[in-house]
Design a protein around this motif. Structure first.
Motif, PDB file in Angstrom:
ATOM      1  N   ILE A 203       0.757  -1.053   0.128  1.00  0.00           N
ATOM      2  CA  ILE A 203       0.076   0.016   0.001  1.00  0.00           C
ATOM      3  C   ILE A 203       0.766   1.214  -0.107  1.00  0.00           C
ATOM      4  N   TRP A 204       1.938   1.025   0.857  1.00  0.00           N
ATOM      5  CA  TRP A 204       2.922   2.470   0.755  1.00  0.00           C
ATOM      6  C   TRP A 204       3.584   2.551  -0.350  1.00  0.00           C
ATOM      7  N   PHE A 205       3.883   1.599  -1.345  1.00  0.00           N
ATOM      8  CA  PHE A 205       4.498   1.822  -2.390  1.00  0.00           C
ATOM      9  C   PHE A 205       3.575   2.644  -3.640  1.00  0.00           C
ATOM     10  N   PHE A 206       2.361   2.166  -3.562  1.00  0.00           N
ATOM     11  CA  PHE A 206       1.494   3.033  -4.339  1.00  0.00           C
ATOM     12  C   PHE A 206       0.930   4.293  -3.891  1.00  0.00           C
ATOM     13  N   ILE A 207       0.918   4.527  -2.506  1.00  0.00           N
ATOM     14  CA  ILE A 207       0.510   5.715  -2.039  1.00  0.00           C
ATOM     15  C   ILE A 207       1.573   7.021  -2.432  1.00  0.00           C
ATOM     16  N   GLY A 208       2.897   6.516  -2.200  1.00  0.00           N
ATOM     17  CA  GLY A 208       3.806   7.642  -2.731  1.00  0.00           C
ATOM     18  C   GLY A 208       5.238   7.173  -2.347  1.00  0.00           C
ATOM     19  N   GLY A 209       5.483   5.801  -1.877  1.00  0.00           N
ATOM     20  CA  GLY A 209       6.882   5.280  -1.454  1.00  0.00           C
ATOM     21  C   GLY A 209       7.803   5.398  -2.793  1.00  0.00           C
ATOM     22  N   VAL A 210       7.092   5.108  -3.933  1.00  0.00           N
ATOM     23  CA  VAL A 210       8.173   5.123  -5.108  1.00  0.00           C
ATOM     24  C   VAL A 210       8.601   6.531  -5.511  1.00  0.00           C
ATOM     25  N   TRP A 211       7.683   7.395  -5.158  1.00  0.00           N
ATOM     26  CA  TRP A 211       8.072   8.782  -5.615  1.00  0.00           C
ATOM     27  C   TRP A 211       9.125   9.327  -4.433  1.00  0.00           C
ATOM     28  N   ILE A 212       9.024   8.948  -3.519  1.00  0.00           N
ATOM     29  CA  ILE A 212       9.879   9.391  -2.222  1.00  0.00           C
ATOM     30  C   ILE A 212      11.123   8.816  -2.718  1.00  0.00           C
ATOM     31  N   CYS A 213      11.261   7.411  -2.763  1.00  0.00           N
ATOM     32  CA  CYS A 213      12.380   6.651  -3.149  1.00  0.00           C
ATOM     33  C   CYS A 213      12.972   7.332  -4.396  1.00  0.00           C
ATOM     34  N   LEU A 214      12.226   7.569  -5.493  1.00  0.00           N
ATOM     35  CA  LEU A 214      13.021   8.120  -6.690  1.00  0.00           C
ATOM     36  C   LEU A 214      13.738   9.459  -6.426  1.00  0.00           C
ATOM     37  N   SER A 215      12.868  10.406  -5.743  1.00  0.00           N
ATOM     38  CA  SER A 215      13.505  11.768  -5.296  1.00  0.00           C
ATOM     39  C   SER A 215      14.885  11.601  -4.699  1.00  0.00           C
ATOM     40  N   HIS A 216      14.815  10.325  -3.528  1.00  0.00           N
ATOM     41  CA  HIS A 216      15.973  10.286  -2.902  1.00  0.00           C
ATOM     42  C   HIS A 216      17.254   9.618  -3.721  1.00  0.00           C
ATOM     43  N   LEU A 217      16.832   8.922  -4.895  1.00  0.00           N
ATOM     44  CA  LEU A 217      17.737   8.212  -5.667  1.00  0.00           C
ATOM     45  C   LEU A 217      18.427   9.526  -6.698  1.00  0.00           C
ATOM     46  N   LEU A 218      17.468  10.317  -6.863  1.00  0.00           N
ATOM     47  CA  LEU A 218      18.144  11.439  -7.855  1.00  0.00           C
ATOM     48  C   LEU A 218      19.096  12.426  -7.119  1.00  0.00           C
ATOM     49  N   PHE A 219      18.530  12.699  -5.885  1.00  0.00           N
ATOM     50  CA  PHE A 219      19.353  13.583  -4.958  1.00  0.00           C
ATOM     51  C   PHE A 219      20.873  12.868  -4.765  1.00  0.00           C
TER      52      PHE A 219
END
Length: 122
Positions: A73-89
């Motif tokens: 559930i966390w993955f689809f709510i927004g975890g993937v976007w948070i993860c991608l932003s941390h990967l970019l930074f």
């Protein structure tokens, strides 16, 4: 060295990342259903505020299906976007030699941001 790294981290963006986590945590706490997710974003915010010297460990007793369901559930709510932003930074910080420790901290945060349930921060 950890204290110096944390002070530099807070001055150069760590405060704003933690503030985002804390604001989203308050937003999730408003709803009854979002309280478990708010606790996880609060955990991420504390780690984002003071990452050097902190470790992410697995919680052995929480390997059940509830933890898996909450991570999905966390993955689809927004975890993937948070993860991608941390990967970019993390990639941006790792371009320079001085930024490598900060990039590694973003990679640590990305790992926790994708599956926060079943992990704890020490």
């Amino acid at each position: 060295m950890k204290i110096l790294g944390n002070i530099i981290w807070v001055l150069f963006g760590g405060f704003f990342i933690a503030l985002e986590y804390f604001v989203s945590s308050i937003g999730l706490f408003i709803t009854i259903i979002g309280i478990p997710f708010g606790l996880q974003t609060l955990k991420l915010g504390v780690l984002a505020l003071w990452p050097f010297g902190s470790r992410v460990v697995d919680i052995p007793q929480s390997s059940g299906c509830l933890s898996l369901l909450m991570n999905v559930i966390w993955f689809f709510i927004g975890g993937v976007w948070i993860c991608l932003s941390h990967l970019l930074f993390g990639i941006l910080f790792c371009i320079t030699v001085i930024g490598i420790p900060f990039g590694l901290q973003h990679f640590k945060l990305a790992g926790l941001a994708i599956t926060p349930f079943g992990h704890d921060v020490l």
